[in-house]
Design a protein around this motif. Sequence first.
Motif, PDB file in Angstrom:
ATOM      1  N   UNK A  14       0.831  -1.203   0.000  1.00 41.37           N
ATOM      2  CA  UNK A  14       0.000   0.000   0.000  1.00 41.37           C
ATOM      3  C   UNK A  14       0.863   1.250   0.000  1.00 41.37           C
ATOM      4  N   UNK A  15       1.973   1.226   0.770  1.00 47.85           N
ATOM      5  CA  UNK A  15       2.880   2.382   0.784  1.00 47.85           C
ATOM      6  C   UNK A  15       3.537   2.585  -0.574  1.00 47.85           C
ATOM      7  N   UNK A  16       3.909   1.470  -1.220  1.00 45.90           N
ATOM      8  CA  UNK A  16       4.519   1.568  -2.541  1.00 45.90           C
ATOM      9  C   UNK A  16       3.538   2.162  -3.547  1.00 45.90           C
ATOM     10  N   UNK A  17       2.289   1.729  -3.454  1.00 43.44           N
ATOM     11  CA  UNK A  17       1.277   2.267  -4.361  1.00 43.44           C
ATOM     12  C   UNK A  17       1.069   3.770  -4.116  1.00 43.44           C
ATOM     13  N   UNK A  18       1.066   4.156  -2.834  1.00 40.76           N
ATOM     14  CA  UNK A  18       0.900   5.572  -2.500  1.00 40.76           C
ATOM     15  C   UNK A  18       2.092   6.393  -2.989  1.00 40.76           C
ATOM     16  N   UNK A  19       3.311   5.788  -2.849  1.00 47.50           N
ATOM     17  CA  UNK A  19       4.509   6.497  -3.292  1.00 47.50           C
ATOM     18  C   UNK A  19       4.491   6.705  -4.806  1.00 47.50           C
ATOM     19  N   UNK A  20       4.070   5.686  -5.546  1.00 47.59           N
ATOM     20  CA  UNK A  20       3.980   5.819  -7.001  1.00 47.59           C
ATOM     21  C   UNK A  20       2.983   6.905  -7.373  1.00 47.59           C
ATOM     22  N   UNK A  21       1.834   6.890  -6.682  1.00 45.42           N
ATOM     23  CA  UNK A  21       0.824   7.921  -6.952  1.00 45.42           C
ATOM     24  C   UNK A  21       1.377   9.318  -6.663  1.00 45.42           C
ATOM     25  N   UNK A  22       2.162   9.424  -5.577  1.00 41.93           N
ATOM     26  CA  UNK A  22       2.759  10.712  -5.216  1.00 41.93           C
ATOM     27  C   UNK A  22       3.771  11.164  -6.273  1.00 41.93           C
ATOM     28  N   UNK A  23       4.610  10.208  -6.765  1.00 42.32           N
ATOM     29  CA  UNK A  23       5.586  10.534  -7.798  1.00 42.32           C
ATOM     30  C   UNK A  23       4.892  10.970  -9.083  1.00 42.32           C
ATOM     31  N   UNK A  24       3.783  10.281  -9.406  1.00 38.72           N
ATOM     32  CA  UNK A  24       3.023  10.662 -10.600  1.00 38.72           C
ATOM     33  C   UNK A  24       2.460  12.080 -10.462  1.00 38.72           C
ATOM     34  N   UNK A  25       1.942  12.384  -9.272  1.00 39.63           N
ATOM     35  CA  UNK A  25       1.390  13.719  -9.042  1.00 39.63           C
ATOM     36  C   UNK A  25       2.483  14.788  -9.104  1.00 39.63           C
ATOM     37  N   UNK A  26       3.669  14.443  -8.521  1.00 40.64           N
ATOM     38  CA  UNK A  26       4.777  15.393  -8.540  1.00 40.64           C
ATOM     39  C   UNK A  26       5.257  15.649  -9.965  1.00 40.64           C
ATOM     40  N   UNK A  27       5.321  14.582 -10.767  1.00 43.93           N
ATOM     41  CA  UNK A  27       5.729  14.734 -12.154  1.00 43.93           C
ATOM     42  C   UNK A  27       4.756  15.637 -12.908  1.00 43.93           C
ATOM     43  N   UNK A  28       3.478  15.423 -12.644  1.00 41.69           N
ATOM     44  CA  UNK A  28       2.466  16.248 -13.313  1.00 41.69           C
ATOM     45  C   UNK A  28       2.579  17.708 -12.876  1.00 41.69           C
TER      46      UNK A  28
END
Length: 237
Positions: free
Chosen positions: A178-192
């Motif tokens: 779950x943390x990994x999924x949240x981290x990926x989502x955060x990285x995607x948001x940061x990239x955007x």
Amino acid sequence: MQFLKRLLKIGTAEVHSAIDGIEDPITMTEQGIRDMRQDLDKSLEALAQVKAMSIRAKNEVQEYAAKGEDYNEKAMLILKKAQSGDLDSSEADRLATEALIKKEEAAAGQKRALADKEKFDLNVSQMESNVQNIKQNISKWENELKILKSRVKVADATKTLNKQMAQIDSNGTVALLERMKEKVAQEEALSEAYGDIAHNAKSIDEEIDKAIDVSKTKAKSELEKLKEELGITHSKE
């Protein structure tokens, strides 16, 4: 009967094993089958002995019957010799009487042997039924053993899988995922977000350049500089 008690023990062991694991149903079933095979060996040995006694009694019946006939014929021969004058009549009567007594003894022995044979035959019939019953139970429990082994394999595999599934949360695997999924989502948001910032910065520069017409102003400055070098005076508008 001992083997029935063992079957009950097998069933009890299986129930207890399912409840608290005190006894292994496979081991207990295999032991029960071995016990029944020992009972079968003992029963077959006893059956052979009783059959042997029945055969011996049958032979005795035939032997006593033959003796009875033999003594009867001897008594007749003695009386015939006395009748022909070859033997004293009183001696013939005595010997014929003794022969007939032997005949009666043989008849009594034949009757006793026949009774023994009937008794042994009855025992043989009962023991053969018991042997057949033991064989059927052995066959039944050998098939049950195959089923039990398959059930144990399935149960062990299911238990292992369920145990692993039950330990997933305790090991933190799900939480980690779950943390990994949240981290990926955060990285995607940061990239955007960086993309938006870059796009906005570029747009502002373009607006500024457009407002002052940078390219036109630079060209005009270069033109004035070139005219000065050539000594061309500015014309008045």
